[in-house]
Design an enzyme around this catalytic site. Sequence first.
Site: not given
Length: 473
Positions: A156, A277, A283, A290
């Site tokens: 979980h 970024s 970043k 992704e």
Amino acid sequence: MAQLWGGRFTKETDQLVYNFNASISFDKKFYRQDMEGSIAHVKMLGKQGILTEQESEELVAAVKEILKEVETGTLEISHEYEDIHSFVEAMLIERLGDIGKKLHTGRSRNDQVALDMRLYIRQELMEVDRLLNELLNVILRIMENNINTFMPGFTHLQKAQPVTLAHHMGAYFEMFKRDRLRMQDIYHRMNYCPLGSGALAGTTYHLDRYYTAELLGFDGPTLNSMDGVSDRDYLIEYLSALSTVMMHLSRFSEEIIIWNSNEYQFVEIDDAYSTGSSIMPQKKNPDIAELVRGKTGRVYGALISLLTTMKGIPLAYNKDMQEDKELAFDAIDTVKGCLALFSGMLSTMKFNRDKMEASAQNGFTNATDAADYLVNRGVPFRDAHGIVGQIVLYCIDKKIAIDDMSLEELKKISPVFEEDIFDAVSMKTCVEKRLTIGAPGQEAMKKVIAQEQEYLSQDWKKQLPDWEKELLK
Ligand code: ARG
């Protein structure tokens, strides 16, 4: 517009119809397989005396020449032809005249395309297998180096019990190993040659289908000509296996994204595999992971699309089947790209062992072991569970770990605790005690790693015939 079948027509095809129907823009991808199929077919026609030996040899030589020219870029596959089959035949007629016109004796584009696609998929299946093997090697190396790297195991997404990085990686090893086994499985089921099925009912020539099958590295000919031209099961199986590969890569990506987050910092993705970024200078984003996660949908889409295309098609060949190509090519290229990038990202990724271990240390991952300690001293498990629950509550309040409690504090909650509790709940003990095969304990892990090493040292593909070298020599 250049097409093979003008004879019975009195009108030119409408240009829009022609464009809608044509497949050369994508089936040129298997030009090599198409020409290999033609070489095998023509060799067989010569052997059977359907063509003279000389005709057969001239045709084989010319196809080889065309193949070489296409591969070296001296001959461009022109989109003025309807499909790759028409292109090759037209080139042969241009070079050999009437002999070129004999290429298609005893063959239909239906069995031809069934063969081309099968050859192409078979090759790509082996390429995916190779890329999976590469990934397995990267994973195994991480396992070998991290038998003692403790980290929390989760259920979980909550810290559950301590495991090791080797153990966590081992789960992915199993998944990608099964993916490879699926490739091997599909290969053996699909490896039958449809050539000679003709349009649907075989041909009236005495073709030797066993011979063409052998020349092309198949285990034999397909046994029903209607099925031979209209079977795409192997492709559905392959797309299903590719979807499973992507599902595994996507889960793995998701974990890496979480591990790479500012909150976790379990890993650091190498600069070469991260992106920045345009606005936020601080970043460093896990874009590759992704994108792999994102591209999964596209591969699932190909599977569902082909299943849907096939579901209403009566026997035998129908043009709907042309739709198997673009989506399959896209899915295959996607999976190959993802696998290659993933291996690169994983092999250059840094693991912050200290962070992993600290995280396992402070999440009560040893609570089950504390309960087991009590059980081993006669406390019924349900009571032990309750006692340790109280301990956890106490620790949360004091912002400490179970290991930080004093024996007196522990004894206040249960007198059963003795000095040896500290050893029993230490991370090392918690992991080491898990020594059945498949568990993270060091000895179990070493046995598993040895077994995986043995698995990787063998390659099923090595046993396959080198048919291509033989055919093109
Ligand atoms: N381009 C077709 C395909 O991909 C080749 C077979 C054409 N056969 C036919 N009868 N029109 O399926």
